[in-house]
Motif scaffolding. Structure first.
Motif, PDB file in Angstrom:
ATOM      1  N   ASN A 101      91.432  55.082 -54.421  1.00 58.38           N
ATOM      2  CA  ASN A 101      92.055  54.218 -53.418  1.00 58.38           C
ATOM      3  C   ASN A 101      91.041  53.187 -52.929  1.00 58.38           C
ATOM      4  O   ASN A 101      90.017  53.546 -52.349  1.00 58.38           O
ATOM      5  N   TRP A 102      91.343  51.896 -53.150  1.00 59.31           N
ATOM      6  CA  TRP A 102      90.397  50.852 -52.782  1.00 59.31           C
ATOM      7  C   TRP A 102      90.242  50.724 -51.274  1.00 59.31           C
ATOM      8  O   TRP A 102      89.140  50.506 -50.770  1.00 59.31           O
ATOM      9  N   SER A 103      91.316  50.840 -50.517  1.00 59.55           N
ATOM     10  CA  SER A 103      91.234  50.721 -49.061  1.00 59.55           C
ATOM     11  C   SER A 103      90.277  51.764 -48.494  1.00 59.55           C
ATOM     12  O   SER A 103      89.410  51.455 -47.666  1.00 59.55           O
ATOM     13  N   GLU A 104      90.431  52.995 -48.926  1.00 59.92           N
ATOM     14  CA  GLU A 104      89.567  54.073 -48.447  1.00 59.92           C
ATOM     15  C   GLU A 104      88.122  53.843 -48.881  1.00 59.92           C
ATOM     16  O   GLU A 104      87.181  54.034 -48.101  1.00 59.92           O
ATOM     17  N   THR A 105      87.956  53.414 -50.130  1.00 61.93           N
ATOM     18  CA  THR A 105      86.607  53.177 -50.650  1.00 61.93           C
ATOM     19  C   THR A 105      85.902  52.087 -49.864  1.00 61.93           C
ATOM     20  O   THR A 105      84.736  52.241 -49.470  1.00 61.93           O
ATOM     21  N   ASN A 150      84.826  53.161 -46.474  1.00 66.72           N
ATOM     22  CA  ASN A 150      83.617  53.996 -46.566  1.00 66.72           C
ATOM     23  C   ASN A 150      82.370  53.143 -46.755  1.00 66.72           C
ATOM     24  O   ASN A 150      81.298  53.465 -46.232  1.00 66.72           O
ATOM     25  N   PHE A 151      82.505  52.035 -47.514  1.00 65.73           N
ATOM     26  CA  PHE A 151      81.386  51.094 -47.660  1.00 65.73           C
ATOM     27  C   PHE A 151      80.913  50.619 -46.292  1.00 65.73           C
ATOM     28  O   PHE A 151      79.721  50.635 -45.978  1.00 65.73           O
ATOM     29  N   VAL A 152      81.870  50.157 -45.503  1.00 72.06           N
ATOM     30  CA  VAL A 152      81.542  49.594 -44.190  1.00 72.06           C
ATOM     31  C   VAL A 152      81.012  50.687 -43.261  1.00 72.06           C
ATOM     32  O   VAL A 152      80.033  50.480 -42.529  1.00 72.06           O
ATOM     33  N   VAL A 186      87.943  46.201 -39.067  1.00 74.71           N
ATOM     34  CA  VAL A 186      88.094  46.416 -40.510  1.00 74.71           C
ATOM     35  C   VAL A 186      89.282  47.325 -40.789  1.00 74.71           C
ATOM     36  O   VAL A 186      90.131  47.029 -41.641  1.00 74.71           O
ATOM     37  N   LYS A 187      89.382  48.411 -40.035  1.00 74.93           N
ATOM     38  CA  LYS A 187      90.448  49.383 -40.280  1.00 74.93           C
ATOM     39  C   LYS A 187      91.830  48.792 -40.071  1.00 74.93           C
ATOM     40  O   LYS A 187      92.768  49.080 -40.830  1.00 74.93           O
ATOM     41  N   SER A 188      91.967  47.935 -39.071  1.00 81.87           N
ATOM     42  CA  SER A 188      93.283  47.350 -38.776  1.00 81.87           C
ATOM     43  C   SER A 188      93.735  46.357 -39.835  1.00 81.87           C
ATOM     44  O   SER A 188      94.917  45.989 -39.871  1.00 81.87           O
TER      45      SER A 188
END
Length: 316
Positions: free
Chosen positions: A164-168, A171-173, A198-200
């Protein structure tokens, strides 16, 4: 550039590394290459008449950011991957050693590139010469991005990759925020506020479904040019399985119509533009925080912090 992560070695040790790699060959001359910021690199003239580049990873005692762990091994593997699967000009890896039997960290030798870094000669070139180079760079960058994987994440950290790119990306941030807390970096707003912004906006990353190989650090200093042609692309150590829109020439630092034309880029609709803002935030977070890990007093920190604030404000 001087940096706390550079693992300098004396000539006696360098000779031992050369002999392990090339047997009955010795050093005639050593020249440090100073354009890099993370690894120490040397141009070595050998007794057999050849010239090679040696890169040495930081010592194990060096404090590095979370995403910078194990990246020399990744650089070697990615360069081999790109050479195998594309016609992008990449130096050949001649020898890689991660045994730490002579050197206290990983190191590798690669072929020397002709020419000069694009950053060092760009201002001396005509507009037409720059157009030719940047068009070709766009083509090469696309070829790199056409290499795919089944999981997202930093190439160097398989254990943290997922589907999942969103989750990845979150996690980077999050890792960067933790890096900033560890070292005491002053950011332009509270860490929790950055993570909240970022999360929003992460939902727009759900459009990215295919992990693609992203160089991520393909700025002009990592492009070598000779007689008007690109002869080599280097420094794949920070490669990511992710969204090609993260590439440097899609940032607000390096827009080039010629690069875009050569790349034949993704159409930047509103969602893609927001993803690029998120990637700018990530880039400027890295550039801000890394200064404290390397004791870089070049002025980069304040500039990057200001750029970070501008990008965060776009999403408020």
């Amino acid at each position: 550039m001087e940096s706390l992560t550079k693992n300098y070695k004396d000539e006696e040790t360098l000779n031992k590394l050369v002999q392990k790699a090339f047997k009955d060959v010795y050093i005639d001359k050593v020249t440090e290459l100073t354009e890099g910021y993370f690894n120490v690199a040397y141009l070595i003239a050998l007794s057999n008449g050849n010239e090679v580049i040696l890169k040495i990873a930081p010592p194990s005692s060096a404090k590095v950011m979370r995403y910078e762990k194990n990246i020399m091994k990744a650089e070697v593997e990615v360069m081999r991957l790109v050479r195998k699967n594309t016609k992008v000009p990449v130096p050949e890896i001649l020898f890689y050693d991660d045994t730490h039997s002579i050197c206290d960290s990983d190191y590798f030798f690669m072929t020397k590139l002709d020419g000069s870094s694009y950053s060092s000669i760009k201002d001396s070139l005509t507009e037409d010469e720059r157009k030719v180079i940047e068009f070709k760079l766009g083509q090469y960058n696309r070829k790199i991005n056409e290499i795919t994987n089944d999981r997202f994440g930093y190439f160097a950290q398989e254990g943290k990759q997922n589907t999942n790119w969103s989750e990845t990306f979150y996690n980077f941030v999050s890792d960067l925020i933790n890096d900033s807390i560890d070292i005491g970096t002053e950011l332009p707003m509270e860490s929790n506020n950055i993570l909240s912004i970022v999360k929003s906006n992460l939902y727009i990353c759900d459009d990215v479904l295919q992990p693609k190989l992203v160089h991520w650090d393909l700025w002009d200093g990592n492009v070598f040019v000779d007689n008007g042609e690109i002869v080599g692309i280097i420094d794949f150590e920070r490669a990511i399985w992710g969204d090609p829109l993260m590439e440097y020439y899609f940032s607000n630092l390096a827009f080039s119509a010629e690069f875009n034309s050569g790349y034949n880029p993704i159409k930047l609709d509103d969602k893609a533009k927001t993803r690029r803002i998120l990637y700018n935030i990530y880039l400027f977070l890295v550039m801000t925080i890394e200064c404290d890990y390397r004791h870089n007093e070049s002025g980069q920190r304040e500039w990057a912090k200001d750029m970070l604030k501008q990008e965060l404000d776009k999403l408020l």
